[in-house]
Design a protein around this motif. Structure first.
Motif, mmCIF file in Angstrom:
data_model
loop_
_atom_site.group_PDB
_atom_site.id
_atom_site.type_symbol
_atom_site.label_atom_id
_atom_site.label_comp_id
_atom_site.label_asym_id
_atom_site.label_seq_id
_atom_site.Cartn_x
_atom_site.Cartn_y
_atom_site.Cartn_z
ATOM 1 N N LEU A 94 0.817 -1.210 0.000
ATOM 2 C CA LEU A 94 0.000 0.000 0.000
ATOM 3 C C LEU A 94 0.857 1.269 0.000
ATOM 4 O O LEU A 94 0.651 2.185 -0.808
ATOM 5 C CB LEU A 94 -0.907 -0.046 1.224
ATOM 6 C CG LEU A 94 -2.086 0.892 1.265
ATOM 7 C CD1 LEU A 94 -2.881 0.836 -0.011
ATOM 8 C CD2 LEU A 94 -2.977 0.510 2.441
ATOM 9 N N ARG A 98 2.009 3.667 -3.437
ATOM 10 C CA ARG A 98 1.733 5.112 -3.491
ATOM 11 C C ARG A 98 3.003 5.867 -3.915
ATOM 12 O O ARG A 98 2.959 6.735 -4.781
ATOM 13 C CB ARG A 98 1.274 5.625 -2.126
ATOM 14 C CG ARG A 98 1.002 7.136 -2.129
ATOM 15 C CD ARG A 98 0.929 7.691 -0.717
ATOM 16 N NE ARG A 98 -0.163 7.143 0.066
ATOM 17 C CZ ARG A 98 -1.433 7.552 -0.023
ATOM 18 N NH1 ARG A 98 -1.764 8.520 -0.851
ATOM 19 N NH2 ARG A 98 -2.354 7.008 0.736
ATOM 20 N N ARG A 181 -16.784 8.169 4.094
ATOM 21 C CA ARG A 181 -15.559 8.876 4.481
ATOM 22 C C ARG A 181 -15.476 10.254 3.825
ATOM 23 O O ARG A 181 -14.398 10.814 3.645
ATOM 24 C CB ARG A 181 -14.339 8.023 4.123
ATOM 25 C CG ARG A 181 -14.288 6.756 4.994
ATOM 26 C CD ARG A 181 -13.112 5.886 4.657
ATOM 27 N NE ARG A 181 -11.839 6.545 4.879
ATOM 28 C CZ ARG A 181 -10.671 6.017 4.545
ATOM 29 N NH1 ARG A 181 -10.617 4.828 3.985
ATOM 30 N NH2 ARG A 181 -9.551 6.675 4.762
ATOM 31 N N CYS A 231 -9.311 5.635 -5.048
ATOM 32 C CA CYS A 231 -9.725 5.143 -3.726
ATOM 33 C C CYS A 231 -10.156 6.354 -2.927
ATOM 34 O O CYS A 231 -10.841 7.234 -3.468
ATOM 35 C CB CYS A 231 -8.594 4.344 -3.076
ATOM 36 S SG CYS A 231 -7.028 5.225 -2.948
ATOM 37 N N GLN A 232 -9.775 6.423 -1.661
ATOM 38 C CA GLN A 232 -10.111 7.611 -0.871
ATOM 39 C C GLN A 232 -9.098 8.727 -1.139
ATOM 40 O O GLN A 232 -9.458 9.841 -1.457
ATOM 41 C CB GLN A 232 -10.122 7.257 0.625
ATOM 42 C CG GLN A 232 -10.336 8.429 1.576
ATOM 43 C CD GLN A 232 -11.761 8.948 1.586
ATOM 44 O OE1 GLN A 232 -12.684 8.278 1.132
ATOM 45 N NE2 GLN A 232 -11.948 10.155 2.071
ATOM 46 N N SER A 233 -7.814 8.392 -1.017
ATOM 47 C CA SER A 233 -6.801 9.428 -1.224
ATOM 48 C C SER A 233 -5.524 8.908 -1.857
ATOM 49 O O SER A 233 -4.426 9.288 -1.478
ATOM 50 C CB SER A 233 -6.503 10.176 0.076
ATOM 51 O OG SER A 233 -6.713 9.369 1.197
ATOM 52 N N GLY A 234 -5.666 8.058 -2.841
ATOM 53 C CA GLY A 234 -4.565 7.759 -3.746
ATOM 54 C C GLY A 234 -3.751 6.511 -3.517
ATOM 55 O O GLY A 234 -3.125 6.000 -4.445
ATOM 56 N N GLY A 235 -3.726 5.987 -2.275
ATOM 57 C CA GLY A 235 -2.831 4.870 -1.979
ATOM 58 C C GLY A 235 -3.303 3.547 -2.563
ATOM 59 O O GLY A 235 -2.597 2.899 -3.332
ATOM 60 N N ARG A 236 -4.514 3.146 -2.187
ATOM 61 C CA ARG A 236 -5.007 1.846 -2.631
ATOM 62 C C ARG A 236 -5.128 1.780 -4.153
ATOM 63 O O ARG A 236 -4.831 0.750 -4.778
ATOM 64 C CB ARG A 236 -6.355 1.547 -1.960
ATOM 65 C CG ARG A 236 -6.220 1.334 -0.460
ATOM 66 C CD ARG A 236 -7.552 1.260 0.244
ATOM 67 N NE ARG A 236 -8.205 2.551 0.334
ATOM 68 C CZ ARG A 236 -9.396 2.757 0.892
ATOM 69 N NH1 ARG A 236 -10.064 1.731 1.411
ATOM 70 N NH2 ARG A 236 -9.917 3.962 0.949
HETATM 71 O O1 LIG Z 1 -7.482 5.683 0.190
HETATM 72 S S1 LIG Z 1 -6.111 5.567 0.679
HETATM 73 O O2 LIG Z 1 -5.611 4.229 0.470
HETATM 74 O O3 LIG Z 1 -5.228 6.571 0.126
HETATM 75 S S2 LIG Z 1 -6.248 5.877 2.555
#
Ligand SMILES: O=S(=O)([O-])[S-]
Length: 279
Positions: A94, A98, A181, A231-236
């Motif tokens: 993860l 990123r 979220r 995703c929520q903020s780029g990582g997943r």
């Molecule tokens: O959505 S996330 O994996 O960036 S927390």
């Protein structure tokens, strides 16, 4: 030839990395928490504060186009245009993915991931050290690869023109709008659901290609169709981009993801699955 066709999504086995340790043009990045890095890391690895990087765009979405910010972030890593960068973590790719995506977005072409986590490296009795390498800072000519990122406007345009498939890398609960979220929960209309964690084992090894292709097919991602994943903020979603690129897809990361889409007023949201009974 393989590396020329897919310069960004490079996957390197632990055995290959062990053979390559000490190569002068190799920059190894450790994306685990600092306390873990201090206890022991792969020889030559430089620690990167992955959590701080993740927080940058959450705090200020404008940072994605702030060249100055990234020029000063990348300099201490000592990366030049010819450096091979390899990243690892202990978080099922993860944090590593990123950084992989971000470096590619900043214009670092030769970036890859290790096919396995640090705990797997240790379990295989490979060398570990507490020695911290000295890295001469190097200015990197940051040039944003906008074809690797997608903005909210580009996602809206892609939906309208049906020019890309939207792939949601979050959990089923977030996709369905049960886990909220942002101001609004749910998913981008017509988005497929392909959760990042379905693509990587607990030991940080990616699934075999045939298994990955089966997951994609099951999620409704068809061969060679352009994809925008988020995703929520780029990582997943970075994990998804990595896998999709390796399988030959043109994949962009809507890096600001649901923290942007779900908080915007005018974006269409589909949360109907949340109110439907299970079949
Ligand atoms: O959505 S996330 O994996 O960036 S927390």
């Amino acid at each position: 030839a393989d590396s020329e066709e897919k310069p960004l999504a490079k996957l390197v086995s632990l055995a290959e990395l062990e053979r390559r340790l000490g190569e002068p043009n190799l920059r190894l990045l450790d994306a685990r928490p600092k306390a873990d890095y201090d206890k022991g890391h792969i020889p030559g690895a430089v620690w990167v504060d992955a959590k701080a990087v993740a927080a940058m765009a959450v705090k200020d979405p404008g940072v994605l186009t702030d060249r100055k910010a990234w020029v000063s972030w990348i300099a201490p890593l000592g990366i030049g245009p010819k450096t091979d960068v390899l990243i690892y973590d202990a978080n099922r790719q993860l944090d590593a993915a990123r950084l992989w995506w971000l470096l590619g977005y900043l214009g670092v072409d030769r970036t890859g991931l290790l096919d396995g986590s640090f705990p797997l490296w240790v379990a295989e009795n490979r060398p570990v050290t507490t020695e911290v390498p000295t890295v001469a800072p190097s200015p990197f000519p940051v040039a944003f690869r906008n074809d690797r990122n997608a903005t909210r406007a580009e996602v809206l345009a892609a939906i309208a023109a049906k020019s890309a498939l939207i792939v949601d890398a979050r959990s089923k609960g977030e996709y369905d709008g049960i886990e909220k979220r942002a101001k609004r929960g749910g998913h981008i209309p017509a988005a497929c659901h392909l959760e990042w964690s379905d693509l990587v084992g607990k030991d940080g090894r990616f699934l075999e290609e045939s298994a990955l292709r089966a997951k994609l097919a099951k999620a409704g991602v068809k061969a060679s169709e352009p994809v925008i994943t988020h995703c929520q903020s780029g990582g997943r979603a970075s994990v998804n981009v990595f896998v999709l690129e390796r399988l030959g897809f043109k994949a962009r990361n809507y890096y600001l993801g649901w923290s942007d889409w779900g908080n915007a007023e005018e974006t269409p949201v589909n949360a109907e699955a949340a109110s439907k009974p299970n079949p």
